[in-house]
Every structure is written in C-alpha cells, then in structure tokens.
Design a protein around this motif. Structure first.
Motif, short mmCIF file in Angstrom:
data_model
loop_
_atom_site.label_atom_id
_atom_site.label_comp_id
_atom_site.label_asym_id
_atom_site.label_seq_id
_atom_site.Cartn_x
_atom_site.Cartn_y
_atom_site.Cartn_z
N GLN A 93 29.11 34.94 51.51
CA GLN A 93 29.06 33.49 51.30
C GLN A 93 30.00 33.08 50.18
O GLN A 93 30.57 31.98 50.19
N GLN A 94 30.19 33.97 49.21
CA GLN A 94 31.12 33.68 48.12
C GLN A 94 32.54 33.50 48.64
O GLN A 94 33.27 32.60 48.20
N VAL A 95 32.91 34.34 49.58
CA VAL A 95 34.25 34.24 50.17
C VAL A 95 34.36 32.94 50.96
O VAL A 95 35.38 32.24 50.89
N MET A 173 44.85 36.82 49.40
CA MET A 173 44.85 35.53 48.72
C MET A 173 45.23 35.68 47.25
O MET A 173 45.86 34.77 46.68
N ILE A 174 44.88 36.79 46.64
CA ILE A 174 45.31 37.03 45.25
C ILE A 174 46.83 37.09 45.20
O ILE A 174 47.47 36.45 44.34
N SER A 175 47.42 37.84 46.13
CA SER A 175 48.88 37.93 46.19
C SER A 175 49.50 36.56 46.48
O SER A 175 50.52 36.17 45.88
N THR A 212 41.04 35.23 39.02
CA THR A 212 40.00 35.89 38.21
C THR A 212 38.70 36.01 39.00
O THR A 212 38.05 37.07 39.01
N GLU A 213 38.35 34.94 39.68
CA GLU A 213 37.12 34.92 40.51
C GLU A 213 37.20 35.95 41.63
O GLU A 213 36.24 36.68 41.91
N MET A 214 38.35 36.03 42.30
CA MET A 214 38.51 36.96 43.42
C MET A 214 38.51 38.42 42.94
O MET A 214 37.97 39.31 43.61
#
Length: 221
Positions: A93-95, A173-175, A212-214
C-alpha cells in the motif's frame, strides 16, 4: 395691424436667434468632443502598452527554459505511466500511495510546462505510451535523458506484479527521480524564466524527499 406685423416679425427674429444659438452650441459641443477624442485613444494606447509589459515577463525565457520544459514533460509522463501501473500491480500500500502522490504532483506540472511552450511558440512534445515516443528520432533502446527508462525497462515493469513489481518500481523510480533532479538543477543554474526555476526548485525538494522515502521502503535507510 402694423403693430401686429411688428409682433410677428419680432417673434420670428427671436426664433431665428434661438436656432442660431442651438446650432452654435452643437458645433461647440462637437468641437469639444473631437478635441477630447484623443483621450480615449491615449487610454487605449496606454492599455496596449501594458500588454507587452504584461507578456514580457512571460516571454523572458532562454533556450535552457525551453529545453527544460521539453525534456521534463516526457520525463514526467513516463513517471506518471509507471505510477499508473502501481494501482493494479503493486502489493504494498505504501508503493500504491507513493505512486498516487507522484501522479498527483506531476500531471499538473505537465500541463503547466505545456502552457509555457505554447506561449513561447515552442514545440510541445507529443504524448507517448511510455513517454518515449514523444522524442522524435530517438533511440528507444537507450535512455534519452537522465533517469529515463527504455521501452524494454517499461515493458519488464509492466510484466511484473506483487513484491517483484514493488522492488522494480522503487528501484526504477529512484533512478528516474535522480535524473529529474539533475535536469532541475541545470534549470536552476542556467534558466532565466522565474516560474520554471521555481518549479525546478520544487522538483529537487519533493523528489529528493521521495528518494529518501523509497530507499526506506527498500530497507536501505
């Protein structure tokens, strides 16, 4: 009888005088009106002069601003396309919540940047399914700009679900965010258009926080 004729003549003379006075007054009014007519004209000219000054700020951009908008639009579109997949493929759910936040933030920015390009008379990148088709003549097998996924990357992500999707989505998504931050920092340093520089600053701040969250979701922090 003579006195009656005298009265008639006097009345006619008075009528003629009154008519002449009316005509003179009308001519005077017309003259006044024509002499004052430049005022509205000046007013209109002043208003017209205001428009260029009003659009000057919107036009005070440089090639970097155009490049930023033309690059960031397909970059954002691809992030939105990735976020769309999360609704049906992610397990966490976080994603899903993060994906919804990304879509909510970047969709309006796409509209804003498209508006800038139209106002500048510059080409607005066309929409593509993965954000890649919007860049004509581009090698779709390679990443065209910082953090951009290839068609193969997008195809692989689309074929995943559950934990595997969550892991791949976060890594990609970080990249992707790092690439957007790099582009935004270039705009901050070299751009001239105030709203674009402000958007770039917002992208750096918000996407740095999301990275940071990911990373926390991946257990890296």
């Amino acid at each position: 009888m003579a006195s009656r004729r005298s009265l008639v003549r006097r009345a006619a003379a008075l009528a003629t005088a009154a008519t002449a006075a009316t005509v003179l007054a009308a001519c005077g009014s017309s003259s006044d009106s024509s002499s004052s007519s430049p005022a509205p004209g000046h007013s209109g000219h002043d208003m017209g002069a205001m428009h260029p000054s009003g659009t000057a700020s919107a036009g005070s951009h440089d090639p970097q601003d155009v490049s930023f908008a033309q690059g960031m639009i397909p970059h954002h579109r691809q992030a939105v396309a990735m976020a769309d997949m999360a609704a049906s493929r992610a397990k966490s759910q976080q994603v899903k919540d993060l994906a919804a936040k990304i879509e909510k933030a970047q969709d309006p920015e796409i509209d804003t940047m498209s508006g800038w390009l139209k106002a500048w008379g510059a080409k607005v990148p066309g929409a593509g399914k993965s954000g890649m088709e919007s860049m004509p003549g581009m090698d779709h097998s390679a990443s065209p700009m910082p953090g951009m996924m290839s068609d193969d990357d997008m195809g692989k992500l689309k074929g995943l679900s559950g934990d595997a999707f969550d892991m791949a989505f976060l890594q990609m998504m970080i990249s992707h965010h790092r690439g957007a931050i790099e582009m935004a920092k270039t705009e901050q340093a070299k751009g001239a258009y105030g709203p674009a520089k402000t958007m770039a600053k917002s992208i750096v701040t918000s996407q740095s926080a999301e990275i940071t969250e990911m990373n926390k979701m991946l257990g890296k922090q």
